[in-house]
Scaffold this active site. Structure first.
Site, PDB file in Angstrom:
ATOM      1  N   ALA A  59       0.821  -1.212   0.000  1.00 45.57           N
ATOM      2  CA  ALA A  59       0.000   0.000   0.000  1.00 45.57           C
ATOM      3  C   ALA A  59       0.853   1.258   0.000  1.00 45.57           C
ATOM      4  O   ALA A  59       1.896   1.330   0.655  1.00 45.57           O
ATOM      5  CB  ALA A  59      -0.913   0.011   1.220  1.00 45.57           C
TER       6      ALA A  59
ATOM      7  N   HIS B 247      -2.975  -3.594 -11.791  1.00 48.31           N
ATOM      8  CA  HIS B 247      -2.927  -2.137 -11.632  1.00 48.31           C
ATOM      9  C   HIS B 247      -2.388  -1.471 -12.906  1.00 48.31           C
ATOM     10  O   HIS B 247      -1.216  -1.635 -13.255  1.00 48.31           O
ATOM     11  CB  HIS B 247      -2.044  -1.789 -10.427  1.00 48.31           C
ATOM     12  CG  HIS B 247      -1.921  -0.317 -10.150  1.00 48.31           C
ATOM     13  ND1 HIS B 247      -2.471   0.299  -9.038  1.00 48.31           N
ATOM     14  CD2 HIS B 247      -1.283   0.668 -10.822  1.00 48.31           C
ATOM     15  CE1 HIS B 247      -2.187   1.585  -9.061  1.00 48.31           C
ATOM     16  NE2 HIS B 247      -1.457   1.842 -10.134  1.00 48.31           N
TER      17      HIS B 247
ATOM     18  N   HIS C 246      -4.210   6.102  -7.494  1.00 51.28           N
ATOM     19  CA  HIS C 246      -5.667   5.966  -7.410  1.00 51.28           C
ATOM     20  C   HIS C 246      -6.303   7.259  -6.911  1.00 51.28           C
ATOM     21  O   HIS C 246      -7.391   7.628  -7.342  1.00 51.28           O
ATOM     22  CB  HIS C 246      -6.046   4.825  -6.459  1.00 51.28           C
ATOM     23  CG  HIS C 246      -5.831   3.462  -7.035  1.00 51.28           C
ATOM     24  ND1 HIS C 246      -6.625   2.931  -8.020  1.00 51.28           N
ATOM     25  CD2 HIS C 246      -4.901   2.514  -6.762  1.00 51.28           C
ATOM     26  CE1 HIS C 246      -6.207   1.717  -8.337  1.00 51.28           C
ATOM     27  NE2 HIS C 246      -5.153   1.432  -7.582  1.00 51.28           N
TER      28      HIS C 246
ATOM     29  N   GLU D  45       1.988  -6.229  -9.639  1.00 50.67           N
ATOM     30  CA  GLU D  45       0.529  -6.064  -9.576  1.00 50.67           C
ATOM     31  C   GLU D  45      -0.036  -6.171 -10.986  1.00 50.67           C
ATOM     32  O   GLU D  45      -0.176  -5.158 -11.676  1.00 50.67           O
ATOM     33  CB  GLU D  45       0.169  -4.708  -8.955  1.00 50.67           C
ATOM     34  CG  GLU D  45       0.559  -4.582  -7.497  1.00 50.67           C
ATOM     35  CD  GLU D  45      -0.070  -3.376  -6.809  1.00 50.67           C
ATOM     36  OE1 GLU D  45      -0.720  -2.557  -7.490  1.00 50.67           O
ATOM     37  OE2 GLU D  45       0.103  -3.262  -5.588  1.00 50.67           O
TER      38      GLU D  45
ATOM     39  N   SER E  33      -0.526   7.659  -3.873  1.00 48.99           N
ATOM     40  CA  SER E  33      -1.280   6.689  -4.677  1.00 48.99           C
ATOM     41  C   SER E  33      -1.858   7.324  -5.937  1.00 48.99           C
ATOM     42  O   SER E  33      -2.541   8.361  -5.879  1.00 48.99           O
ATOM     43  CB  SER E  33      -2.423   6.101  -3.854  1.00 48.99           C
ATOM     44  OG  SER E  33      -3.264   5.323  -4.695  1.00 48.99           O
TER      45      SER E  33
ATOM     46  N   ASP F  65      -7.566  -0.582 -11.053  1.00 50.87           N
ATOM     47  CA  ASP F  65      -7.344  -2.001 -10.779  1.00 50.87           C
ATOM     48  C   ASP F  65      -8.391  -2.751 -11.579  1.00 50.87           C
ATOM     49  O   ASP F  65      -9.592  -2.523 -11.402  1.00 50.87           O
ATOM     50  CB  ASP F  65      -7.508  -2.302  -9.290  1.00 50.87           C
ATOM     51  CG  ASP F  65      -6.382  -1.687  -8.463  1.00 50.87           C
ATOM     52  OD1 ASP F  65      -5.339  -1.356  -9.047  1.00 50.87           O
ATOM     53  OD2 ASP F  65      -6.571  -1.552  -7.244  1.00 50.87           O
TER      54      ASP F  65
HETATM   55 ZN    ZN Z   1      -4.047  -0.313  -7.795  1.00 45.78          ZN
END
Ligand code: ZN
Length: 271
Positions: free
Chosen positions: A180, A244, A188, A241, A186, A195
């Site tokens: 995280a 992502h 996001h 990831e 981030s 995602d």
């Molecule tokens: Zn993500």
């Protein structure tokens, strides 16, 4: 007696996408398309004007692209034109908490964090910024034509949510956890990352699925990149990831098509 309406606990890991029923996903997509209809044409990714009126993001000053300067030969010059040597423009200075924009791309990572006031939800699908959403929808439609039904399990995430998720991950995994991002670090929270899941699964299951492979192979055509490749944890600071994807715009993705393990940090020449 247990109440049936008890909210399920959220996953520990930041980006472990939460499975969502296709029915709900389609509802979200339908609602987002309505939103999208009103925002098309109001974007210019090069200058990072997302068209969100009054958005702090529009205050982010776009810096000129790092175009190599090319010496122009004088007219009628008899000497052959020498091969121009690209002169790299120095990187812009990073001011802590301010958006760090290099070559038109907003870099957000652990070393280039941004204050909460610049992080706004976008008007597009799952809170993506308008242009990212527009190209996500193109990608989704192209995937569907090939039989891959993808959806976003997490688009925009608020600063507060990120603060909670980060704290939980640090408690569970320790300070050096690579799952995280701290609040302000981030993508996001800027509405620039998605995602992605599909009917075949989320998370690593998505990465291993046919639809995940399709997205990994084709995302560049729609301006998206796999942000945390398998072999680059030391550079990105994050585990692999396969779900992502970060929107950077089609004009930047050819290099990522050539080298699927390329990171944004390497592409921009920054940490
Ligand atoms: Zn993500």
């Amino acid at each position: 007696m247990r109440r049936k309406s008890q909210t399920p606990r959220r996953a520990w890991v930041e980006d472990e996408p939460l499975a969502r029923s296709p029915k709900r996903a389609f509802g979200v997509i339908a609602a987002s398309l309505v939103l999208l209809g009103g925002t098309l044409g109001a974007v210019s990714v090069g200058s990072f004007e997302f068209g969100a009126v009054g958005s702090p993001a529009t205050q982010a000053r776009a810096l000129p692209a790092r175009t190599p300067s090319v010496a122009q030969p004088s007219a009628g010059s008899p000497s052959p034109t020498p091969t121009p040597t690209p002169t790299p423009t120095p990187l812009p200075e990073y001011v802590e908490g301010e958006p760090y924009i290099v070559n038109g791309i907003w870099l957000i990572n652990r070393t280039h964090t941004v204050d909460e006031k610049y992080l706004v939800e976008g008007p597009g699908t799952d809170g993506l910024q308008a242009e990212a959403s527009k190209y996500y929808e193109k990608m989704r439609a192209a995937a569907a034509k090939q039989g891959h039904y993808i959806y976003i399990s997490m688009g925009y995430r608020s600063f507060e949510e990120q603060t909670e998720i980060y704290a939980r991950n640090v408690r569970a995994l320790g300070k050096n956890q690579k799952a995280a991002a701290p609040p302000g670090a981030s993508e996001h929270s800027a509405g620039l990352a998605a995602d992605i899941c599909s009917q075949e699964g989320c998370g690593n299951n998505f990465g291993a699925s046919e639809s995940g492979k399709w997205v990994a192979k084709n995302a560049w055509k729609y301006g998206f990149i796999l942000r945390y490749p398998k072999t680059k944890t030391e550079i990105t600071g994050y585990q692999y990831e396969p779900w992502h994807f970060r929107y950077i715009g089609r004009e930047h993705t050819a290099a990522f098509h050539e080298d699927p393990e390329l990171t944004l940090e390497e592409y921009l020449g920054v940490e």
